[in-house]
Motif scaffolding. Structure first.
Motif, short mmCIF file in Angstrom:
data_model
loop_
_atom_site.label_atom_id
_atom_site.label_comp_id
_atom_site.label_asym_id
_atom_site.label_seq_id
_atom_site.Cartn_x
_atom_site.Cartn_y
_atom_site.Cartn_z
N GLU A 39 0.78 -1.11 0.04
CA GLU A 39 0.03 0.05 0.02
C GLU A 39 0.78 1.35 -0.28
O GLU A 39 0.54 2.24 -0.85
N TYR A 40 2.03 1.18 0.88
CA TYR A 40 2.45 2.32 0.96
C TYR A 40 3.76 2.57 -0.17
O TYR A 40 4.12 3.69 -0.49
N ASP A 42 2.76 1.87 -3.24
CA ASP A 42 1.88 2.32 -4.36
C ASP A 42 1.81 3.99 -3.60
O ASP A 42 1.65 4.95 -4.72
N PHE A 43 1.53 4.14 -2.49
CA PHE A 43 1.25 5.51 -1.85
C PHE A 43 2.39 6.29 -2.33
O PHE A 43 2.03 7.40 -2.86
N TYR A 44 3.68 5.98 -2.02
CA TYR A 44 4.68 7.05 -2.19
C TYR A 44 4.93 7.12 -3.82
O TYR A 44 5.33 8.06 -4.26
N TYR A 75 -4.32 12.54 -7.44
CA TYR A 75 -4.03 11.97 -6.24
C TYR A 75 -5.06 12.05 -5.06
O TYR A 75 -5.32 11.00 -4.29
N PHE A 79 -7.85 9.49 -2.72
CA PHE A 79 -8.36 9.32 -1.35
C PHE A 79 -9.85 9.41 -1.15
O PHE A 79 -10.42 8.92 -0.25
N ARG A 82 -11.46 6.16 -0.98
CA ARG A 82 -11.15 5.07 0.10
C ARG A 82 -12.33 4.87 1.03
O ARG A 82 -12.35 3.81 1.52
N SER A 113 -2.27 -0.58 -9.64
CA SER A 113 -1.05 0.03 -9.69
C SER A 113 -0.22 -0.47 -10.68
O SER A 113 0.46 0.17 -11.55
N ALA A 144 -7.16 0.30 -1.18
CA ALA A 144 -6.35 0.57 -0.33
C ALA A 144 -7.32 1.39 1.02
O ALA A 144 -6.85 1.33 2.24
N ASN A 265 -1.99 11.56 9.13
CA ASN A 265 -2.18 11.34 7.99
C ASN A 265 -1.87 12.55 7.08
O ASN A 265 -1.24 12.47 6.18
N SER A 269 1.23 13.22 4.47
CA SER A 269 0.98 13.69 3.04
C SER A 269 1.93 14.94 2.84
O SER A 269 2.57 15.18 1.60
#
Length: 452
Positions: A39-40, A42-44, A75, A79, A82, A113, A144, A265, A269
């Motif tokens: 997940e992270y 992909d997040f980053y 981006y 969210f 989610r 992804s 996610a 959170n 970001s």
């Protein structure tokens, strides 16, 4: 009498610590960690790509500022999706079990992804590439939306009660592993020639997520269901409508979870996406240098991997709320000096700021948060409660932070004070929320009652 009482308490605690077999605890920790890593990762890579690459690749007709805002909007769309993923998969997790959700979410998120790495750019297909990017980002967000809720619920329900903070934070080392992989990959590829980077090299980090997908699914297929959910099934206490039950009984705790997450959170970001973009903007102090931010994240993630477990363990000893409160206060105190130091143009100072902000500021809240959120809710709708707390806050804080920050930077001629004030306000929201949050350390997670 006092000695006998203490001996009985010790035996009871040891019995509680032996709820699951050590092999199950290890497997649950590994399964949660690998999922968190994906997940992270992909997040980053998506956050860094939004800050550095997606603008010119998919939104070039909008100009530099417009392309950046549009890029961060995609981006934020992830969210926005989610909470819907949290609702859907939270329902499945509370209705049919935690294990099933963890397999579904990792497959959905990872496949989206991987597909991003296959997209045509604006030059190749016009706005079709942008439309597909948004679509895949929504799918990624749906998966996610329950991944972290599932991981933290699973490990909290399996972990020994007296050391739940320590064990519940271990999977979040996977977050730092994902950060190291994502930031490290981008730190390497941004050193390449710009034409190569925007030609094909940007696709590699997204395509590489396939490896993590395969590993995570393989591990999760071997998981057992948690003791808390097994008890619900055994006594026929599984609710048919966990969403309705949550909103009937736990609105306050959901709001507390959202407030607690704002500082953690949101600042995650700000440091990982908005600050990186701010430094490399044409008007930024490191204009045109796309490697400083990813390298800083790489350093910060290394420290954060240790600190998240440290703060999780501290919450076992001193309580969830005190550790969280002082972490939020620390993040608020450093906000103005930290972002001012970034403007001085010293690369080492930038890396120190990122390491302190992420490894201490963010992790001092994330560590106790790992067990705290599951402990807030009763077992019948715990998954949904954690998912809603995490994902509504992810929209309000994490998803909007880069977009609103980019808009405010454009409106203020890229003033660093935007970052400082934004970070300060989010941290103060979490700080104030701790005064309304019940202490949850040591709760029995088989209980169907909420923490009060």
């Amino acid at each position: 009498m006092l000695v006998i009482t203490r001996a009985n308490e010790t035996l009871a605690a040891e019995a509680d610590d032996a709820v699951v077999e050590p092999e199950q605890l290890r497997r649950a920790t590994l399964a949660s960690s690998v999922g968190s890593a994906l997940e992270y990762y992909d997040f980053y890579i998506y956050g860094l790509a939004s800050a550095l690459i997606f603008g010119p690749l998919f939104f070039s007709p909008l100009g530099p500022d417009g392309a950046l805002i549009a890029s961060f909007a995609t981006y934020g769309v992830g969210f926005a999706a989610r909470p819907f993923g949290g609702l859907i998969f939270g329902y499945i997790g509370d209705r049919f079990g935690r294990k099933m959700v963890l397999i579904l979410t990792i497959a959905l998120m990872g496949t989206a992804s991987f597909a991003i790495g296959l997209l045509p750019t604006f030059e190749q297909a016009g706005m079709l590439g942008a439309v597909l990017l948004v679509t895949l980002r929504i799918i990624q967000g749906l998966g996610a939306g329950a991944e972290q809720a599932g991981a933290t619920t699973l490990i909290s329900e399996v972990a020994p009660r007296r050391r739940r903070g320590f064990f519940a934070s271990l999977p979040f080392v996977g977050i730092q592993l994902g950060t190291l992989l994502g930031a490290g990959t981008f730190a390497l590829i941004t050193m390449a020639d710009k034409s190569v980077l925007q030609g094909w090299l940007w696709r590699v980090p997204f395509l590489a997520s396939f490896i993590l997908i395969a590993v995570a699914i393989f591990i999760r297929l071997k998981l057992k269901e948690t003791p808390a959910f097994q008890e619900l099934e055994k006594h026929k206490n599984v609710v048919k409508n966990p969403i309705g039950a949550l909103w009937k009984h736990s609105k306050k705790n959901v709001l507390l979870g959202i407030g607690l997450r704002m500082g953690e959170n949101g600042n995650s970001s700000i440091y990982s996406a908005l600050l990186v973009s701010f430094m490399s903007m044409p008007a930024g102090v490191f204009a045109g240098n796309n490697s400083i931010g990813p390298v800083g994240l790489l350093i910060a993630a290394g420290f954060a991997a240790v600190m998240v477990v440290t703060f999780g363990a501290l919450s076992d000893r001193f309580g969830r709320v005190p550790v969280y409160r002082y972490g939020a206060l620390f993040q608020a105190i450093i906000a103005v000096p930290a972002f001012y130091l970034v403007t001085l143009g010293n690369v080492t100072l930038v890396w120190v700021v990122m390491a302190v902000g992420i490894a201490i500021g963010v992790q001092s809240m994330l560590g106790p948060q790992c067990p705290l959120l599951p402990e807030l809710f009763g077992s019948q709708y715990r998954f949904t409660g954690v998912a809603m707390s995490r994902e509504i806050s992810a929209v309000l804080a994490g998803g909007l932070a880069p977009l609103l920050g980019a808009l405010m930077l454009a409106a203020t001629n890229h003033s660093w004070l935007v970052l400082a004030i934004y970070s300060l306000v989010l941290a103060l929201i979490s700080f104030v929320t701790t005064f309304f949050t019940p202490e949850t350390a040591g709760r029995d997670l088989v209980s169907t009652e909420d923490a009060k």
